[in-house]
Design an enzyme around this catalytic site. Structure first.
Site, PDB file in Angstrom:
ATOM      1  N   HIS A  99      29.947  34.538  18.009  1.00 35.33           N
ATOM      2  CA  HIS A  99      31.013  35.542  18.038  1.00 35.33           C
ATOM      3  C   HIS A  99      31.847  35.309  16.777  1.00 35.33           C
ATOM      4  CE1 HIS A  99      30.169  37.028  22.119  1.00 35.33           C
ATOM      5  NE2 HIS A  99      29.716  35.812  22.310  1.00 35.33           N
ATOM      6  N   SER A 108      41.839  49.315  18.287  1.00 30.07           N
ATOM      7  CA  SER A 108      42.114  48.476  17.118  1.00 30.07           C
ATOM      8  C   SER A 108      43.498  47.831  17.111  1.00 30.07           C
ATOM      9  CB  SER A 108      41.884  49.271  15.830  1.00 30.07           C
ATOM     10  OG  SER A 108      42.707  50.412  15.771  1.00 30.07           O
ATOM     11  N   GLN A 166      26.019  29.179  21.095  1.00 27.97           N
ATOM     12  CA  GLN A 166      26.170  30.580  21.481  1.00 27.97           C
ATOM     13  C   GLN A 166      27.576  31.083  21.147  1.00 27.97           C
ATOM     14  OE1 GLN A 166      24.358  31.475  25.547  1.00 27.97           O
ATOM     15  NE2 GLN A 166      24.575  29.243  25.640  1.00 27.97           N
ATOM     16  N   ARG A 193      29.541  38.086  27.888  1.00 24.33           N
ATOM     17  CA  ARG A 193      29.356  36.764  28.481  1.00 24.33           C
ATOM     18  C   ARG A 193      29.752  36.677  29.953  1.00 24.33           C
ATOM     19  NH1 ARG A 193      25.805  34.501  24.943  1.00 24.33           N
ATOM     20  NH2 ARG A 193      26.572  34.682  22.797  1.00 24.33           N
ATOM     21  N   GLN A 242      30.299  15.572  14.960  1.00 22.00           N
ATOM     22  CA  GLN A 242      29.390  14.465  15.253  1.00 22.00           C
ATOM     23  C   GLN A 242      29.184  13.572  14.030  1.00 22.00           C
ATOM     24  OE1 GLN A 242      25.812  16.270  16.871  1.00 22.00           O
ATOM     25  NE2 GLN A 242      26.598  16.140  18.958  1.00 22.00           N
ATOM     26  N   ARG A 243      29.695  13.985  12.884  1.00 20.02           N
ATOM     27  CA  ARG A 243      29.670  13.104  11.712  1.00 20.02           C
ATOM     28  C   ARG A 243      30.755  12.048  11.801  1.00 20.02           C
ATOM     29  NH1 ARG A 243      30.098  15.812   6.079  1.00 20.02           N
ATOM     30  NH2 ARG A 243      29.472  13.705   5.443  1.00 20.02           N
ATOM     31  N   VAL A 282      29.791  30.261  18.861  1.00 23.50           N
ATOM     32  CA  VAL A 282      30.142  30.508  17.459  1.00 23.50           C
ATOM     33  C   VAL A 282      29.405  31.710  16.879  1.00 23.50           C
ATOM     34  CG1 VAL A 282      30.781  28.118  17.063  1.00 23.50           C
ATOM     35  CG2 VAL A 282      28.435  28.838  16.565  1.00 23.50           C
ATOM     36  N   CYS A 336      42.491  39.963  20.697  1.00 23.93           N
ATOM     37  CA  CYS A 336      42.224  40.619  21.976  1.00 23.93           C
ATOM     38  C   CYS A 336      40.973  41.479  21.948  1.00 23.93           C
ATOM     39  CB  CYS A 336      43.424  41.471  22.399  1.00 23.93           C
ATOM     40  SG  CYS A 336      44.864  40.527  22.881  1.00 23.93           S
ATOM     41  N   ARG A 337      40.749  42.168  20.854  1.00 26.07           N
ATOM     42  CA  ARG A 337      39.570  43.039  20.799  1.00 26.07           C
ATOM     43  C   ARG A 337      38.285  42.206  20.824  1.00 26.07           C
ATOM     44  NH1 ARG A 337      38.606  47.898  16.393  1.00 26.07           N
ATOM     45  NH2 ARG A 337      37.418  49.290  17.775  1.00 26.07           N
TER      46      ARG A 337
END
Length: 249
Positions: free
Chosen positions: A90, A65, A86, A186, A100-101, A88, A176-177
């Protein structure tokens, strides 16, 4: 419009990252106040080597922690919307993605999957579709403007025809965690090829910036010494868990 390639740049790391992680770890086991030792850490009175050794030793116990106090921020380009859907997922992270708007995509670049690039007929069909999508996008923009829609606002609904392979850019920040968890998932050979390539690039930057935390980071099997997947999905680099339990080293 053309095929593009990944590019990742490390924009920022929490200042005095090693000293901060060391201080956070020490506070957990130290009766005193680590604020009193902060200047000694920064001055080198307590050497960075000693700090790194202490952090590495505590990490092996599974206590992670305190590494959450340090974050990394990356600028990422040349990736697809398929990848960022994928990425996001996380959730302990911050993201700022090209909209894209508000960004006109009529001349979009795209990611070309290697499997399609190897088959001339597949590549030709894929690239033809990308051109068709770009034409449809421009046609819809023009039709919306002709109907009275503001030019900039036409992007909002024209974007519905854009495919998942459209190139996007994103800024991502993780502590970092979260990064260690991200790499465990991944960097695995079961991860989709594009996000696995991204994870490899990010990990190389992390190892260079903070080796005490990331030198041993990577796919979960690297830490466990066995593959946690069912044997049907194992890449074969490590024995699967069932084999490992029945045949201890």
């Amino acid at each position: 419009m053309s095929a593009t390639s990944q590019n990742v740049r490390l924009l920022a790391v929490t200042p005095n990252a090693l000293e901060l992680i060391y201080a956070a770890f020490r506070q957990c086991y130290h009766a005193g106040y680590v604020g009193d030792m902060w200047d000694r850490l920064l001055s080198g009175e307590i050497s960075r080597g000693k700090q790194a050794d202490f952090v590495a030793r505590i990490l092996t116990s599974g206590h992670e922690s305190p590494v959450e106090h340090v974050s990394f921020t990356f600028a990422i380009e040349g990736v697809s919307r398929t990848l960022t859907h994928q990425l996001v997922r996380h959730r302990i992270a911050s993201y700022s993605q090209q909209s894209q708007r508000y960004v006109d995509a009529k001349d979009f670049d795209y990611v070309l999957p290697p499997s399609l690039a190897k088959v001339p007929e597949a590549r030709a069909r894929y690239e033809a579709f990308m051109r068709e999508a770009a034409t449809a996008y421009r046609d819809l923009q023009a039709l919306l403007v002709a109907s009275g829609r503001e030019a900039r606002a036409s992007n909002e609904d024209a974007r519905f025809v854009l495919p998942g392979g459209v190139e996007t850019k994103i800024v991502a920040t993780m502590n970092c965690r979260s990064l260690l968890h991200f790499f465990e998932l991944r960097c695995c050979m079961r991860a989709q090829w594009e996000i696995r390539a991204l994870a490899g690039r990010m990990l190389a930057l992390c190892r260079e910036a903070l080796p005490v935390i990331f030198s041993a980071a990577g796919a979960k099997c690297e830490r466990l010494g066995y593959c946690p997947e069912d044997e049907r999905f194992s890449c074969g680099k490590y024995p699967v868990r069932r084999e490992n339990l029945h045949n201890p080293a």
